[in-house]
Design a protein around this motif. Structure first.
Motif, PDB file in Angstrom:
ATOM      1  N   PRO A   1      84.249 -18.073  81.496  1.00 10.05           N
ATOM      2  CA  PRO A   1      84.088 -18.422  80.071  1.00 10.05           C
ATOM      3  C   PRO A   1      85.048 -17.620  79.201  1.00 10.05           C
ATOM      4  O   PRO A   1      85.492 -16.531  79.569  1.00 10.05           O
ATOM      5  CB  PRO A   1      82.635 -18.035  79.779  1.00 10.05           C
ATOM      6  N   ARG A   2      85.377 -18.161  78.038  1.00  7.70           N
ATOM      7  CA  ARG A   2      86.175 -17.412  77.071  1.00  7.70           C
ATOM      8  C   ARG A   2      85.381 -16.187  76.624  1.00  7.70           C
ATOM      9  O   ARG A   2      84.157 -16.173  76.666  1.00  7.70           O
ATOM     10  CB  ARG A   2      86.516 -18.287  75.863  1.00  7.70           C
ATOM     11  N   TYR A   3      86.104 -15.193  76.150  1.00 11.28           N
ATOM     12  CA  TYR A   3      85.444 -13.978  75.694  1.00 11.28           C
ATOM     13  C   TYR A   3      84.702 -14.204  74.378  1.00 11.28           C
ATOM     14  O   TYR A   3      85.242 -14.794  73.443  1.00 11.28           O
ATOM     15  CB  TYR A   3      86.465 -12.852  75.477  1.00 11.28           C
ATOM     16  N   SER A   4      83.479 -13.731  74.324  1.00 12.82           N
ATOM     17  CA  SER A   4      82.778 -13.590  73.054  1.00 12.82           C
ATOM     18  C   SER A   4      83.037 -12.157  72.583  1.00 12.82           C
ATOM     19  O   SER A   4      83.653 -11.356  73.293  1.00 12.82           O
ATOM     20  CB  SER A   4      81.275 -13.819  73.243  1.00 12.82           C
ATOM     21  N   GLU A   5      82.565 -11.823  71.399  1.00 13.51           N
ATOM     22  CA  GLU A   5      82.720 -10.438  70.945  1.00 13.51           C
ATOM     23  C   GLU A   5      82.009  -9.492  71.907  1.00 13.51           C
ATOM     24  O   GLU A   5      82.520  -8.422  72.235  1.00 13.51           O
ATOM     25  CB  GLU A   5      82.174 -10.266  69.527  1.00 13.51           C
TER      26      GLU A   5
END
Length: 795
Positions: free
Chosen positions: A463-467
């Protein structure tokens, strides 16, 4: 009579809280952050003379510094009480450097880990000296960032676009986001299947998943294979082959460190890292709790330690025993091991006292309440008993196939009664399916399946990075420190290198180009391990194990060589245009992606010959599409100037009515629209006439309104743009307020016309002196006219 002690903190909010705990012999002032820094208009570091920095007082801090100097001149002793970290130590040192020339009194360094009466009074009593090692570590970090930013950023300006910046740490964070995006784009999806069997016994339904075929892990790659297995299971018989029940203990996690607070606040509260730190700062500095006054509610919020004071452990355990019962209290207080890189200068983030969140909710904002609640609950839960879970694993045989059912039942909630752990973005492929309580089963028992069904799946990319996950990755790689995570994330977003989609970071086309240039030509500088090692060097400086100039010298030797190579390699490289691979609809030339104040947009490559611009959207595969401009919405409203119909147009400020005859007729109106779509024109209040003459052209002045209130404007506008501040007298008539009178009234707190008249009766000599002082202050404060330069690169 001279005051006895001056205490200087960073923020006015903290000053207000601390002032309550110290007696009348103390005066508390705020520096409002840094007062000196490297200059914005020049490099400010002497590379040939031991990296000697040239600090200048910050222009917007003149009034603050004058106030500090005035207070210091009356003090017998000065306590420097900025935040207890490197940045805070540097602020104290800079304040000391400014004030030492003004007064010959003792300076003492005070460290507050929490803003409570006991902690403040003990800190004053145990005051010490400025820790020069911390100051040196901060100076080294500041100079490192200045070297990288000021020398590499111009390369970006030359080869990509103006106003870009490269940062020692921000560029590494950008690299993480870009590499994850490249990984997602390169990912090849694969099909796989799972097979589930539903059973029921004693009115208790449960599900088992195919786990093995002929003793090996089940791997099903297509629907035909899955259906063959389903047919085999339907024709066979199910029998319990193995059954094992264990009691597992789930230990609580430690109280919050900075990164863990940012992660949980992101997952549970949907707070950005920046917002998390702002709200936590307000809780640390003090909140007015009514009868209790201003009180600091949490300990210092920039920490990587899980250590907790004995006092806090004691009241925490008392709270658990009273609120939950003795069975929720372990025999001994819990002590959590710190990680290898932990500085352990401060405690973990915890409440300063057993103020239950609900008991003080009326005094907190919504964000403060939610933040304080998770900090309070995480700390209390960290000292509670283990949760007990009965875990049962059942294997069910059917010929050569083995299915597995897992049941987990919490038999004692322990710490889970207060704080549940929330994880996100964890890959689920290959994880065992879990259910709740299983019925009583026995080895050798035959079972009948209610249903056997295959399920198709496809593998998913990371998955793309979240904060939350980006902060977690930065911490795991040793990049940045607790005080920098929030600024790292906000910087790459502010620079338009990344954008958020569904709270996940996606690199912009600009970010990809910047990252490619930096990683290609500065591979070592922006290497993850190299950046982490630099952070470790700063830690060694703070510990007194390395001299800061020596560390900078070692870094600069390698950097200079890599920078020279990059300059040489980029000499023949033309300016990089970010191509959109879309033809211009106006002239068929190639469209380019440009970066503007509001983000990325498309522009024709032949500008200024063709001035076409447009917004664009991007699909999941990265393909760009021109976003059509909003079309004018027709209405039946008639223009009161030319009798044509008006249309609804869109601007940055929202919809408005405009004449369809534009540009011949430029009539425009504000409007409102009700639920049924009926339009009502907002009639502007006519300008109020006065008898005051304009001192520039002689025309009559009129009263107009703005967001800041009423003011006087020349009726000859736009030919004459004269404007004046105003007040109303007792009869409600407009009266001109000159700037110097307004400044004097503001300074002395005189808000009424009567007070202004009283000020006018001041002796002429004092009035002249006040006017001269005002003029002199304006001259000092007036910035010099300089050519506008790109923003200073920041970490």
């Amino acid at each position: 009579m001279a005051q006895k002690a001056l205490v200087i903190v960073e923020s006015p909010a903290k000053a207000k809280t601390i002032n309550k705990y110290l007696g009348k012999d103390f005066v508390v002032k705020a520096s409002v952050g840094h007062v000196r820094d490297l200059p914005k208009s020049s490099f400010g570091v002497d590379l040939e003379n031991g990296f000697e920095p040239r600090y200048v007082t910050m222009r917007d801090k003149k009034k603050v510094i004058d106030d500090l100097k005035n207070a210091a001149s009356k003090a017998d002793i000065i306590y420097l009480a900025s935040d207890p970290d490197r940045e805070g130590e540097a602020i104290s040192w800079h304040v000391y450097k400014i004030l030492e020339k003004e007064c010959r009194v003792p300076f003492k360094r005070v460290l507050f880990n929490e803003i409570t009466k006991k902690a403040v009074q003990e800190a004053i009593a145990q005051s010490g000296e400025i820790d020069q090692r911390k100051v040196d570590a901060q100076q080294a970090r500041r100079i490192l960032d200045r070297i990288v930013g000021y020398q590499i950023s111009p390369l970006l300006w030359d080869k990509i676009s103006r106003n870009l910046s490269a940062g020692r740490v921000q560029s590494v964070a950008l690299r993480l986001v870009c590499e994850r995006e490249a990984e997602i784009n390169a990912f090849v999806q694969e099909e796989y299947w799972s097979i589930f069997a539903d059973f029921t016994k004693e009115n208790t339904p449960f599900q088992a998943k195919l786990s093995k075929i002929n003793g090996k892990k089940a791997e099903i790659t297509n629907g035909e294979q899955a259906q063959t297995i389903v047919d085999a299971l339907k024709s066979g018989t199910f029998q319990v082959s193995e059954l094992e029940t264990k009691q597992k203990k789930k230990r609580p996690l430690p109280p919050f460190t900075t990164s863990k607070l940012q992660q949980d606040a992101s997952r549970k509260l949907r707070f950005s890292a920046k917002k998390t730190m702002m709200v936590a700062q307000s809780l640390y500095e003090g909140v007015n709790l009514g009868p209790l006054g201003s009180t600091g509610l949490i300990t210092y919020m920039r920490t990587d330690s899980t250590r907790v004071s004995d006092d806090a452990l004691q009241w925490g355990r008392e709270f658990i025993a009273t609120t939950f019962g003795s069975e929720y209290l372990p025999e001994k207080p819990r002590v959590f091991a710190s990680k290898k890189q932990t500085q352990d200068a401060h405690e973990a983030i915890r409440p300063t006292a057993p103020h239950h969140p609900d008991a003080i909710r009326e005094y907190l904002t919504g964000d403060q309440y939610r933040m304080y609640k998770i900090i309070f609950e995480k700390f209390i839960a960290s000292q509670m008993a283990d949760a007990l879970v009965d875990s049962t694993v059942v294997d069910i045989k059917n010929g050569s196939h083995t299915l597995r059912a897992i049941g987990n039942v919490i038999t004692f909630a322990g710490h889970l009664a207060l704080y549940n752990i929330v994880e996100e973005d964890e890959p689920t492929a290959g994880k065992e399916e879990e259910s709740g309580r299983l019925p009583r089963l026995a080895v050798g028992e035959a079972l009948n399946a209610d249903q056997i069904a295959p399920q198709q799946h496809f593998t998913q990319p990371a998955p793309r990075y979240s904060e939350a996950t980006l902060v977690k990755t930065l911490e795991e790689k040793g990049i940045g420190r607790p005080s920098t995570y929030a600024s790292i994330l906000s910087t790459i977003e502010d620079r338009k290198y990344v954008e958020k989609e569904d709270r996940k970071f996606t690199p912009t086309e600009l970010g990809k180009v910047v990252n490619e240039l930096l990683v290609t030509h500065f591979r070592e500088l922006f290497d993850y391990n190299f950046t982490a090692n630099l952070e470790s060097e700063l830690d060694l400086i703070e510990e007194g194990k390395k001299e800061w100039r020596q560390a900078l010298g070692t870094f600069y030797t390698g950097f200079k060589e890599e920078f020279s190579k990059a300059q040489e390699a980029l000499k023949g490289v033309e300016k990089i245009n970010i191509r959109a691979n879309i033809p211009c609809p106006k002239c068929t030339a190639e469209l380019l992606i440009k970066n503007g104040r509001n983000g990325e947009f498309l522009a024709c490559s032949t500008y200024p010959e063709c001035s076409f611009t447009a917004n664009f959207s991007k699909d999941e595969e990265g393909n760009l599409t021109i976003t059509p401009r909003a079309t004018d919405e027709p209405t039946n409203i008639v223009c009161d100037k030319c009798q044509r119909n008006m249309v609804i147009k869109m601007s940055r400020r929202g919809p408005f009515l405009a004449c369809s005859g534009y540009p011949e007729c430029k009539n425009a109106k504000s409007f409102t629209k009700d639920e049924e779509g009926n339009i009502t024109i907002i009639v502007k209040k006519p300008a109020e006439q006065t008898t005051i003459a304009c001192d520039k052209c002689g025309a009559t002045m009129v009263v107009r309104s703005s967001k800041r209130g009423e003011f006087l404007a020349c009726s000859a506008f736009p030919k004459c743009r004269n404007a004046k501040s105003m007040e109303r007298d007792e009869a409600g008539q407009a009266v001109v307020v000159e700037k110097k009178e307004k400044a004097a009234a503001k300074k002395e707190g005189k808000a009424t016309v009567g007070a202004s008249k009283a000020a006018a009766k001041t002796p002429a000599k004092r009035k002249t002196a006040a006017a001269k002082k005002t003029t002199d202050e304006k001259k000092v404060a007036a910035p010099k006219k300089t050519t506008k330069k790109p923003a200073t690169p920041k970490e």
